[in-house]
Design a protein around this motif. Sequence first.
Motif, PDB file in Angstrom:
ATOM      1  N   ALA A 255     -66.338 -58.496  31.530  1.00 45.50           N
ATOM      2  CA  ALA A 255     -65.682 -58.886  32.784  1.00 45.50           C
ATOM      3  C   ALA A 255     -66.600 -58.626  33.974  1.00 45.50           C
ATOM      4  N   ALA A 256     -67.312 -57.499  33.954  1.00 41.46           N
ATOM      5  CA  ALA A 256     -68.220 -57.157  35.055  1.00 41.46           C
ATOM      6  C   ALA A 256     -69.390 -58.135  35.129  1.00 41.46           C
ATOM      7  N   VAL A 257     -69.974 -58.462  33.986  1.00 42.15           N
ATOM      8  CA  VAL A 257     -71.086 -59.415  33.947  1.00 42.15           C
ATOM      9  C   VAL A 257     -70.617 -60.784  34.444  1.00 42.15           C
ATOM     10  N   ALA A 258     -69.397 -61.167  34.078  1.00 36.93           N
ATOM     11  CA  ALA A 258     -68.860 -62.467  34.491  1.00 36.93           C
ATOM     12  C   ALA A 258     -68.743 -62.595  36.005  1.00 36.93           C
ATOM     13  N   ILE A 259     -68.565 -61.470  36.700  1.00 41.49           N
ATOM     14  CA  ILE A 259     -68.478 -61.534  38.169  1.00 41.49           C
ATOM     15  C   ILE A 259     -69.805 -61.180  38.833  1.00 41.49           C
ATOM     16  N   GLY A 260     -70.863 -61.072  38.025  1.00 40.83           N
ATOM     17  CA  GLY A 260     -72.197 -60.889  38.571  1.00 40.83           C
ATOM     18  C   GLY A 260     -72.704 -59.465  38.691  1.00 40.83           C
ATOM     19  N   ARG A 261     -71.973 -58.499  38.117  1.00 34.60           N
ATOM     20  CA  ARG A 261     -72.449 -57.109  38.183  1.00 34.60           C
ATOM     21  C   ARG A 261     -73.650 -56.939  37.267  1.00 34.60           C
ATOM     22  N   LYS A 262     -74.679 -56.291  37.760  1.00 33.17           N
ATOM     23  CA  LYS A 262     -75.906 -56.033  36.997  1.00 33.17           C
ATOM     24  C   LYS A 262     -76.069 -54.553  36.688  1.00 33.17           C
ATOM     25  N   ASP A 263     -75.068 -53.741  37.058  1.00 34.87           N
ATOM     26  CA  ASP A 263     -75.183 -52.281  36.968  1.00 34.87           C
ATOM     27  C   ASP A 263     -74.317 -51.672  35.877  1.00 34.87           C
ATOM     28  N   VAL A 264     -73.970 -52.470  34.867  1.00 35.53           N
ATOM     29  CA  VAL A 264     -73.147 -51.961  33.772  1.00 35.53           C
ATOM     30  C   VAL A 264     -73.975 -51.898  32.494  1.00 35.53           C
ATOM     31  N   VAL A 265     -73.616 -50.946  31.656  1.00 34.17           N
ATOM     32  CA  VAL A 265     -74.284 -50.739  30.380  1.00 34.17           C
ATOM     33  C   VAL A 265     -73.212 -50.364  29.364  1.00 34.17           C
ATOM     34  N   MET A 266     -73.407 -50.781  28.125  1.00 33.90           N
ATOM     35  CA  MET A 266     -72.471 -50.405  27.060  1.00 33.90           C
ATOM     36  C   MET A 266     -73.265 -49.999  25.830  1.00 33.90           C
ATOM     37  N   GLY A 267     -72.635 -49.230  24.982  1.00 33.18           N
ATOM     38  CA  GLY A 267     -73.265 -48.838  23.730  1.00 33.18           C
ATOM     39  C   GLY A 267     -73.203 -49.966  22.719  1.00 33.18           C
ATOM     40  N   ASP A 268     -74.266 -50.120  21.950  1.00 31.33           N
ATOM     41  CA  ASP A 268     -74.275 -51.092  20.859  1.00 31.33           C
ATOM     42  C   ASP A 268     -73.596 -50.440  19.667  1.00 31.33           C
ATOM     43  N   SER A 269     -72.409 -50.931  19.340  1.00 30.14           N
ATOM     44  CA  SER A 269     -71.637 -50.340  18.239  1.00 30.14           C
ATOM     45  C   SER A 269     -71.882 -51.054  16.913  1.00 30.14           C
ATOM     46  N   GLY A 270     -72.932 -51.836  16.855  1.00 31.48           N
ATOM     47  CA  GLY A 270     -73.281 -52.546  15.622  1.00 31.48           C
ATOM     48  C   GLY A 270     -74.060 -51.668  14.659  1.00 31.48           C
ATOM     49  N   SER A 271     -74.989 -52.271  13.964  1.00 29.07           N
ATOM     50  CA  SER A 271     -75.695 -51.570  12.884  1.00 29.07           C
ATOM     51  C   SER A 271     -76.579 -50.428  13.369  1.00 29.07           C
ATOM     52  N   SER A 272     -76.923 -50.406  14.652  1.00 28.72           N
ATOM     53  CA  SER A 272     -77.769 -49.320  15.156  1.00 28.72           C
ATOM     54  C   SER A 272     -76.989 -48.035  15.422  1.00 28.72           C
ATOM     55  N   ALA A 273     -75.674 -48.105  15.490  1.00 28.89           N
ATOM     56  CA  ALA A 273     -74.860 -46.925  15.781  1.00 28.89           C
ATOM     57  C   ALA A 273     -74.833 -45.978  14.582  1.00 28.89           C
ATOM     58  N   GLU A 274     -74.816 -44.684  14.878  1.00 27.62           N
ATOM     59  CA  GLU A 274     -74.655 -43.682  13.817  1.00 27.62           C
ATOM     60  C   GLU A 274     -73.173 -43.566  13.490  1.00 27.62           C
ATOM     61  N   ARG A 275     -72.857 -43.475  12.214  1.00 29.97           N
ATOM     62  CA  ARG A 275     -71.458 -43.390  11.781  1.00 29.97           C
ATOM     63  C   ARG A 275     -71.249 -42.172  10.892  1.00 29.97           C
TER      64      ARG A 275
END
Length: 116
Positions: A81-101
């Motif tokens: 949602a933030a990227v859709a309104i043009g925010r460039k200051d957000v970051v999220m964790g990659d919860s795919g194969s690189s995440a430790e489980r």
Amino acid sequence: MKIVNCMKHAANIRLADGTMIVIPPSGSVAVVATTAIPAEEVVTEYGTMKTAGKTVYGELKGLPEPQDGVWYYVGMLVFNAAVAIGRKDVVMGDSGSSAERNEKGFISAITTLIFA
């Protein structure tokens, strides 16, 4: 750069050198407003079937205003949602194969960040 955690829970992040850091919640929780549209029944030639309910996404709330030198750590829905309104200051964790489980398959640490 400073990372501010805008989620309800702490963020466990494993750095490139193997060090685990924990970024506590900042108290500012970013969310996307939602409206639930309930399931309906439709009559088909085979009989009555239920349609899936639906969620409609609305306004982005709780994300602090941009500040120089600050990234806001958020969940995927808020990130999109933030990227859709043009925010460039957000970051999220990659919860795919690189995440430790853990042994149950739950994420115990993020090792890769995704930037807007």
